[in-house]
Write a protein that holds these residues in place. Structure first.
Motif, PDB file in Angstrom:
ATOM      1  N   THR A 131       0.835  -1.202   0.000  1.00 26.14           N
ATOM      2  CA  THR A 131       0.000   0.000   0.000  1.00 26.14           C
ATOM      3  C   THR A 131       0.871   1.253   0.000  1.00 26.14           C
ATOM      4  OG1 THR A 131      -1.739  -1.161   1.215  1.00 26.14           O
ATOM      5  CG2 THR A 131      -1.813   1.235   1.230  1.00 26.14           C
ATOM      6  N   SER A 132       0.566   2.193  -0.885  1.00 26.96           N
ATOM      7  CA  SER A 132       1.353   3.433  -0.994  1.00 26.96           C
ATOM      8  C   SER A 132       0.461   4.659  -0.928  1.00 26.96           C
ATOM      9  CB  SER A 132       2.133   3.452  -2.317  1.00 26.96           C
ATOM     10  OG  SER A 132       3.130   2.452  -2.339  1.00 26.96           O
ATOM     11  N   LEU A 133       1.095   5.794  -0.670  1.00 24.79           N
ATOM     12  CA  LEU A 133       0.423   7.082  -0.723  1.00 24.79           C
ATOM     13  C   LEU A 133       0.568   7.614  -2.143  1.00 24.79           C
ATOM     14  CD1 LEU A 133      -0.800   9.358   1.271  1.00 24.79           C
ATOM     15  CD2 LEU A 133       1.448  10.451   0.956  1.00 24.79           C
ATOM     16  N   TYR A 134      -0.553   7.976  -2.765  1.00 22.11           N
ATOM     17  CA  TYR A 134      -0.514   8.523  -4.130  1.00 22.11           C
ATOM     18  C   TYR A 134      -0.914   9.992  -4.099  1.00 22.11           C
ATOM     19  CZ  TYR A 134       0.335   3.859  -5.846  1.00 22.11           C
ATOM     20  OH  TYR A 134       0.927   2.634  -6.087  1.00 22.11           O
ATOM     21  N   VAL A 135      -0.140  10.802  -4.803  1.00 20.85           N
ATOM     22  CA  VAL A 135      -0.323  12.256  -4.797  1.00 20.85           C
ATOM     23  C   VAL A 135      -0.353  12.766  -6.238  1.00 20.85           C
ATOM     24  CG1 VAL A 135       0.790  12.545  -2.549  1.00 20.85           C
ATOM     25  CG2 VAL A 135       2.189  12.616  -4.636  1.00 20.85           C
ATOM     26  N   HIS A 136      -0.672  14.057  -6.384  1.00 18.94           N
ATOM     27  CA  HIS A 136      -0.669  14.699  -7.697  1.00 18.94           C
ATOM     28  C   HIS A 136       0.745  14.673  -8.290  1.00 18.94           C
ATOM     29  CE1 HIS A 136      -0.787  18.070 -10.606  1.00 18.94           C
ATOM     30  NE2 HIS A 136      -2.040  17.675 -10.793  1.00 18.94           N
ATOM     31  N   LYS A 137       0.827  14.632  -9.598  1.00 15.62           N
ATOM     32  CA  LYS A 137       2.127  14.535 -10.267  1.00 15.62           C
ATOM     33  C   LYS A 137       3.077  15.675  -9.906  1.00 15.62           C
ATOM     34  CE  LYS A 137       0.608  17.021 -14.420  1.00 15.62           C
ATOM     35  NZ  LYS A 137       0.507  16.988 -15.899  1.00 15.62           N
ATOM     36  N   ASP A 138       2.539  16.841  -9.512  1.00 15.77           N
ATOM     37  CA  ASP A 138       3.376  17.998  -9.188  1.00 15.77           C
ATOM     38  C   ASP A 138       3.575  18.186  -7.684  1.00 15.77           C
ATOM     39  OD1 ASP A 138       3.581  18.637 -11.912  1.00 15.77           O
ATOM     40  OD2 ASP A 138       1.734  19.820 -11.858  1.00 15.77           O
ATOM     41  N   GLU A 139       3.126  17.225  -6.880  1.00 18.15           N
ATOM     42  CA  GLU A 139       3.257  17.338  -5.426  1.00 18.15           C
ATOM     43  C   GLU A 139       4.732  17.461  -5.035  1.00 18.15           C
ATOM     44  OE1 GLU A 139       2.808  18.171  -2.021  1.00 18.15           O
ATOM     45  OE2 GLU A 139       0.837  17.427  -2.708  1.00 18.15           O
ATOM     46  N   ALA A 140       5.041  18.500  -4.254  1.00 17.94           N
ATOM     47  CA  ALA A 140       6.432  18.767  -3.879  1.00 17.94           C
ATOM     48  C   ALA A 140       6.713  18.465  -2.407  1.00 17.94           C
ATOM     49  CB  ALA A 140       6.772  20.223  -4.175  1.00 17.94           C
ATOM     50  N   ARG A 141       5.680  18.154  -1.645  1.00 19.97           N
ATOM     51  CA  ARG A 141       5.902  17.870  -0.231  1.00 19.97           C
ATOM     52  C   ARG A 141       6.634  16.541  -0.040  1.00 19.97           C
ATOM     53  NH1 ARG A 141      -0.103  19.801   1.635  1.00 19.97           N
ATOM     54  NH2 ARG A 141      -0.520  18.997  -0.480  1.00 19.97           N
ATOM     55  N   SER A 142       7.285  16.398   1.088  1.00 22.71           N
ATOM     56  CA  SER A 142       8.245  15.323   1.333  1.00 22.71           C
ATOM     57  C   SER A 142       7.667  13.911   1.154  1.00 22.71           C
ATOM     58  CB  SER A 142       8.805  15.443   2.754  1.00 22.71           C
ATOM     59  OG  SER A 142       9.652  14.366   3.049  1.00 22.71           O
ATOM     60  N   ALA A 143       8.457  13.074   0.500  1.00 24.36           N
ATOM     61  CA  ALA A 143       8.126  11.651   0.394  1.00 24.36           C
ATOM     62  C   ALA A 143       8.818  10.860   1.497  1.00 24.36           C
ATOM     63  CB  ALA A 143       8.548  11.111  -0.972  1.00 24.36           C
ATOM     64  N   ASP A 144       9.782  11.469   2.173  1.00 24.04           N
ATOM     65  CA  ASP A 144      10.507  10.802   3.256  1.00 24.04           C
ATOM     66  C   ASP A 144       9.830  11.009   4.607  1.00 24.04           C
ATOM     67  OD1 ASP A 144      12.575   9.924   1.509  1.00 24.04           O
ATOM     68  OD2 ASP A 144      13.497  11.913   1.608  1.00 24.04           O
ATOM     69  N   ASP A 145       9.265  12.170   4.805  1.00 25.04           N
ATOM     70  CA  ASP A 145       8.591  12.512   6.059  1.00 25.04           C
ATOM     71  C   ASP A 145       7.134  12.838   5.741  1.00 25.04           C
ATOM     72  OD1 ASP A 145       7.702  13.400   8.484  1.00 25.04           O
ATOM     73  OD2 ASP A 145       9.020  15.162   8.592  1.00 25.04           O
ATOM     74  N   LEU A 146       6.245  11.929   6.101  1.00 16.67           N
ATOM     75  CA  LEU A 146       4.826  12.082   5.741  1.00 16.67           C
ATOM     76  C   LEU A 146       4.011  12.778   6.822  1.00 16.67           C
ATOM     77  CD1 LEU A 146       4.062   8.623   4.052  1.00 16.67           C
ATOM     78  CD2 LEU A 146       4.826  10.760   2.995  1.00 16.67           C
ATOM     79  N   SER A 147       4.682  13.471   7.720  1.00 14.45           N
ATOM     80  CA  SER A 147       3.945  14.180   8.777  1.00 14.45           C
ATOM     81  C   SER A 147       3.039  15.257   8.200  1.00 14.45           C
ATOM     82  CB  SER A 147       4.926  14.792   9.786  1.00 14.45           C
ATOM     83  OG  SER A 147       5.807  15.711   9.143  1.00 14.45           O
ATOM     84  N   TRP A 148       3.358  15.743   6.998  1.00 12.71           N
ATOM     85  CA  TRP A 148       2.524  16.776   6.373  1.00 12.71           C
ATOM     86  C   TRP A 148       1.119  16.261   6.049  1.00 12.71           C
ATOM     87  CZ3 TRP A 148       0.351  15.989   1.581  1.00 12.71           C
ATOM     88  CH2 TRP A 148       0.918  15.006   0.767  1.00 12.71           C
ATOM     89  N   VAL A 149       0.996  14.944   5.893  1.00 12.51           N
ATOM     90  CA  VAL A 149      -0.312  14.363   5.554  1.00 12.51           C
ATOM     91  C   VAL A 149      -1.263  14.432   6.741  1.00 12.51           C
ATOM     92  CG1 VAL A 149      -1.497  12.328   4.657  1.00 12.51           C
ATOM     93  CG2 VAL A 149       0.871  12.794   3.958  1.00 12.51           C
ATOM     94  N   ASN A 150      -0.721  14.301   7.943  1.00  9.99           N
ATOM     95  CA  ASN A 150      -1.551  14.292   9.148  1.00  9.99           C
ATOM     96  C   ASN A 150      -1.837  15.719   9.601  1.00  9.99           C
ATOM     97  OD1 ASN A 150      -2.979  13.025  11.243  1.00  9.99           O
ATOM     98  ND2 ASN A 150      -1.210  13.165  12.621  1.00  9.99           N
TER      99      ASN A 150
END
Length: 292
Positions: A138-157
Motif C-alpha cells: 500500500t502506498s500514498l498517491y499524490v498529484h504529479k506535481d506534489e512537492a511535499r516530502s516523500a521521506d517525512d509524511l507528517s505533512w499528511v496528518n
C-alpha cells in the motif's frame, strides 16, 4: 342453586378444561415440529447443493466485461481453481460493495465474498475471515506535481489535508488510523476506484492510500496524472476471503483449499499471470515449509 344446575355447571367446567388442555397440547406439538429458519449452516447448504454462491465487487483484481458481464482477474481464477479442487460449482450471483458486505453475508445474499479484501478489527467482529491469500503493498498517491516530502509524511496528518477514499474500504480505515487529523473525502460505496485517483489528479484531494495494482490500472488510462508520494512502504495489507460470522466449517474448507494451492504452486502461477514481474503487485504468503 338446585342440585341439577350445580351438576350442569360442574360438567361444563370439566368439558371446558379438557378442551383447553387439548388445544394447548396440540399447539405445543405443532410448535415443536417447527424448525428454525436458519437451522442449516452455509457450509451445510454448500455441501448439499455443491454450489458456492459468490459476492463480489469490481476492482483491478476482479474485472468485469461491460458488454458480456464476464469476470476475470486473479480473484476470479483463484476462486474457480479452489472450487475445481473442491468439486464445487461457482455461482457469481451478487454484486455488492465494501460497505455492505457484512450485512449481505448476514442476510444470506451469498456464501462468501469472492474477492480478497484487507483484514481489520472492525470486519473481524462481524465476519469470518479466511487465511491470507496474499499481501499487497500500500502506498500514498499524490498529484504529479506534489512537492511535499516523500521521506517525512507528517505533512499528511494535518487538518488542511484532504484524503480521498471509498466508503467501507480498508483504505479509508487505514487512513483514519494513520492520519487521524486529515480530512477524509468519502466517495459513495459504489464509486469506482478510478474516481478516488481522479480526485487526486484534479487536486480535489491531496492524496489517497491505495494498492499499487489499482494505481497502475488508473495510470494506463491517465499516464503521469499521479505518482507515489512515499519513499518507503507505509503498509503491507493482508488480503483474505470473507464469510458469514461463525462459519467455522466453511472457513476450514476454504483455508485448506488455499493451502493446497499455496503448496502445489497454482496460487503463485495465477498471481504471476497478472503482474509484470512476480511480487510486483501481490506479495506471496511464505509457506511453513519449503523444499531446499
Amino acid at each position: 342453586m338446585s342440585l341439577r344446575n350445580w351438576i350442569l355447571v360442574v360438567l361444563v367446567s370439566v368439558i371446558s378444561s379438557f378442551a383447553t388442555a387439548q388445544i394447548m397440547s396440540n399447539s405445543s406439538k405443532h410448535v415443536a415440529k417447527i424448525e428454525p429458519i436458519n437451522n442449516k449452516s452455509t457450509f451445510d447448504r454448500i455441501q448439499r447443493t455443491r454450489t458456492l454462491r459468490c459476492g463480489y465487487f469490481v476492482a483491478e483484481i476482479l474485472k468485469k466485461n461491460v458488454n458480456t458481464g464476464q469476470l476475470s482477474g486473479p480473484a476470479y481464477d483463484i476462486v474457480e481453481k479452489m472450487a475445481e479442487n473442491l468439486k464445487l460449482k461457482v455461482d457469481w450471483s451478487t454484486e455488492t460493495t465494501p460497505a455492505t458486505v457484512s450485512e449481505d453475508l448476514k442476510n444470506g445474499r451469498f456464501d462468501m465474498l469472492c474477492i480478497p479484501i484487507a483484514s481489520n478489527a472492525s470486519r473481524g467482529q462481524v465476519m469470518t475471515v479466511s487465511k491470507v491469500a496474499f499481501f499487497t503493498n500500500t502506498s500514498l498517491y499524490v498529484h504529479k506535481d506534489e512537492a511535499r516530502s516523500a521521506d517525512d509524511l507528517s505533512w499528511v496528518n494535518d487538518p488542511n489535508v484532504k484524503l480521498s477514499g471509498v466508503d467501507g474500504t480498508g483504505a479509508v480505515t487505514f487512513m483514519k488510523q494513520m492520519f487521524p487529523k486529515a480530512q477524509i473525502l468519502s466517495l459513495p460505496d459504489m464509486a469506482p476506484i478510478s474516481d478516488v485517483f481522479m480526485q487526486v489528479a484534479t487536486k480535489k484531494a491531496d492524496a489517497t492510500v491505495m494498492i499499487s495494482a489499482d494505481a497502475d490500472g488508473f495510470l494506463k488510462s491517465n499516464p503521469g496524472a499521479i505518482k507515489v508520494g512515499n519513499s518507503k512502504i507505509i503498509y503491507v495489507s493482508p488480503q483474505s476471503f470473507w464469510m458469514p460470522h461463525d462459519e467455522v466449517k466453511l472457513k476450514g474448507m476454504i483455508d485448506v483449499a488455499l493451502d493446497e494451492m499455496l503448496y502445489n504452486g497454482s496460487l503463485d502461477q495465477i498471481l504471476s499471470k497478472y503482474e509484470p514481474k512476480a511480487g510486483q503487485y501481490y506479495l506471496r504468503v511464505r509457506p511453513d515449509y519449503m523444499i531446499q
